[in-house]
Design an enzyme around this catalytic site. Structure first.
Site, mmCIF file in Angstrom:
data_model
loop_
_atom_site.group_PDB
_atom_site.id
_atom_site.type_symbol
_atom_site.label_atom_id
_atom_site.label_comp_id
_atom_site.label_asym_id
_atom_site.label_seq_id
_atom_site.Cartn_x
_atom_site.Cartn_y
_atom_site.Cartn_z
ATOM 1 N N ASP A 239 0.821 -1.210 0.000
ATOM 2 C CA ASP A 239 0.000 0.000 0.000
ATOM 3 C C ASP A 239 0.857 1.264 0.000
ATOM 4 O OD1 ASP A 239 0.920 -0.561 2.543
ATOM 5 O OD2 ASP A 239 -1.033 -0.466 3.513
ATOM 6 N N TYR A 240 1.948 1.257 0.764
ATOM 7 C CA TYR A 240 2.843 2.413 0.824
ATOM 8 C C TYR A 240 3.445 2.706 -0.551
ATOM 9 C CZ TYR A 240 7.071 5.126 1.871
ATOM 10 O OH TYR A 240 8.058 6.077 1.866
#
Length: 396
Positions: A239-240
Site C-alpha cells: 500500500d505504501y
C-alpha cells in the site's frame, strides 16, 4: 562542562519543539475529525447517476466469525455501477463456501459478482498474488481494494468516488474499528481512535502521503503506468509503494468522509500486539525517521517535555509530567469521540484502562520491532530489507 551544558540546552530545545509539534498534531487531527468525518449524503459532489464504474477487489483467506456479515454489506451498496471480484488464493479455502453462499443469496444483485480462485504467483506478497487475476480482469478504471475484515455502509462507495475529482488519483479511508464486545476490542478501538488518527490525519493534512491499504480507491490506468499490481509484489507493505507511485505521477490523495471500519471476528490483546510490532517493523524499514517514533508517545514525550520545562523554568518535573499526561488523555478522548462520530460502546473507565495499557505498550512494541527484522504474515515468514523489499523465509 561546556559540552554538557550545550547537550542539556539541546535537549531542552528539542523538548519545546516536540511540545509544539505534538500539540499541533493533536489540534489538527481533532478539528479534522470533527469537520470532515461522517458527513451526510446530501454533501456529495457528483450526481449519483454520473458516478464512475468501480471494480471491487476483495482479497480473502480463511474464515472468521464476521466474514459473512462483512462481505454481505458490499452486496447491498447503493451505487449505480460496480462489480465485485471475490479473490481467493487456494482452491480449498473455506472462504470459497462463504462466497458461494452470498452469490446464491444475491443472484439478482444489480452488480456483476464473480469468484476468482487460484491467484497468480508474481512475487512474495501474498495479497498481490491473490488479487492478480481479479485485477487483470477488472472492467472499470476505478479499482477499490478493500480487505476482508472491512464492513461498509450503503453509501460508502458513493462517498469515496465523490472524493475522486479530476486531480485525485487515490481515495483512502481512515482505519477505525467497529463496536465489538470485550477488552481487546476496546483496546483496538482506543488505538485506532487516538494514536493512529493523530499521526495519520496530521500527516495527510500537511501533505505527507500516509495511506493504509485497508480500503483504497485507485485509478487503474495510473497503477498500470507504474507497472500494474505486479510491480508491487516484491514489497510486503504494498500500500505504501502503490501510494508513492501514484503521488510520483503528480496525482493528489483524498481521505473519504467515512472511516474504513474494521470488523474482524477474531481478536485478542496478543493479536493486537503482534500486529503493531509487524507494522512498526515495516515502517522502520521503509522510513528511517520511524526511529524517532517513540518520542511521539505520551509517556516518553511527557518526560522529555517535563524535563525541558524543569531545566528552563524550574517547574516541578513530575507535576508537569502528570498534568501533561492528563491533558493528553483528555485530548485523546475528544479525538476518539470525533472519529467514532457517535456514542462509544464502552465507559469512560474502560477507556481510561485501555488508554493506559496501550500507552504503556508503545515503547515495548517499538523495541520488539527493532529486535527481530523478520515478520510473520498470513501463512508465510519474511525477512525485511532496507528500503521496504523482503524475501520469503522458506522452511528447509
Amino acid at each position: 562542562m561546556a559540552v554538557l551544558v550545550l547537550a542539556m540546552q539541546g535537549i531542552a530545545l528539542f523538548g519545546f519543539i516536540l511540545f509544539f509539534v505534538l500539540w499541533f498534531m493533536h489540534l489538527m487531527s481533532i478539528i479534522y475529525a470533527r469537520l470532515h468525518l461522517h458527513k451526510k449524503r446530501s454533501e456529495v459532489k457528483q450526481p449519483f447517476a454520473q458516478l464512475a464504474g468501480v471494480s471491487l477487489l476483495k482479497p480473502l483467506k480463511g474464515v472468521d466469525p464476521n466474514l459473512m456479515s462483512n462481505l454481505e454489506t458490499f452486496f447491498t451498496l447503493d451505487y449505480p455501477k460496480y462489480e465485485i471480484l471475490l479473490c481467493v488464493q487456494d482452491q480449498d479455502d473455506p472462504a470459497i463456501d462463504v462466497c458461494k453462499k452470498l452469490l446464491a443469496k444475491y443472484p439478482g444483485v444489480d452488480c456483476p459478482c464473480s469468484l476468482v480462485a487460484g491467484g497468480k504467483k508474481v512475487g512474495i506478497n501474498p495479497k498481490i498474488n491473490n488479487l492478480m487475476p481479479g485485477y487483470e480482469g477488472a472492467r472499470y478504471n476505478l479499482v477499490w481494494i478493500c480487505d476482508s475484515g472491512i464492513r461498509v455502509k450503503p453509501d460508502t462507495l458513493a462517498d469515496m468516488t465523490n472524493q475522486m475529482t479530476d486531480k485525485v488519483g487515490l481515495v483512502h479511508g481512515l482505519p477505525y474499528v467497529a463496536d465489538r464486545q470485550g477488552f481487546a476490542a476496546t483496546l483496538e478501538q482506543v488505538y485506532f481512535g487516538t494514536s493512529h488518527p493523530r499521526s495519520y490525519i496530521s500527516a495527510n493534512v500537511t501533505g505527507i502521503k500516509c495511506v493504509t491499504g485497508m480500503s483504497c480507491l485507485m485509478r487503474k490506468d495510473v497503477l498500470d503506468q507504474a507497472g500494474g499490481l505486479v510491480a508491487f509484489a516484491q514489497y510486503i507493505a504494498e500500500d505504501y509503494f502503490m501510494a508513492k507511485a501514484i503521488a510520483d505521477r503528480g496525482w493528489k490523495f483524498s481521505m473519504a468522509t467515512q472511516v474504513a471500519l474494521q470488523n474482524s471476528g477474531s481478536y485478542s490483546i496478543a493479536q493486537f500486539q503482534s500486529r503493531m510490532i509487524r507494522w512498526t517493523k515495516l515502517r522502520i524499514n521503509m522510513v528511517p525517521a520511524t526511529v524517532l517514533e517513540p518520542v511521539s508517545e505520551c509517556f516518553l514525550a511527557s518526560l522529555i517535555i517535563g524535563w525541558a520545562a524543569h531545566y528552563v523554568f524550574r517547574w516541578d518535573m513530575m507535576v508537569f509530567f502528570m498534568c501533561h499526561c492528563l491533558a493528553w488523555f483528555i485530548s485523546d478522548y475528544i479525538q476518539l469521540t470525533g472519529v467514532q462520530g457517535g456514542p462509544l460502546c464502552f465507559s469512560k473507565l474502560d477507556f481510561a484502562v485501555a488508554w493506559f495499557i496501550r500507552e504503556s505498550m508503545a515503547v515495548q512494541i517499538f523495541l520488539s520491532a527493532l529486535w527481530d527484522p523478520t515478520i510473520s504474515w498470513r501463512t508465510g515468514r519474511y525477512r525485511l530489507r532496507c528500503g521496504g523489499t523482503a524475501e520469503e523465509i522458506l522452511d528447509v
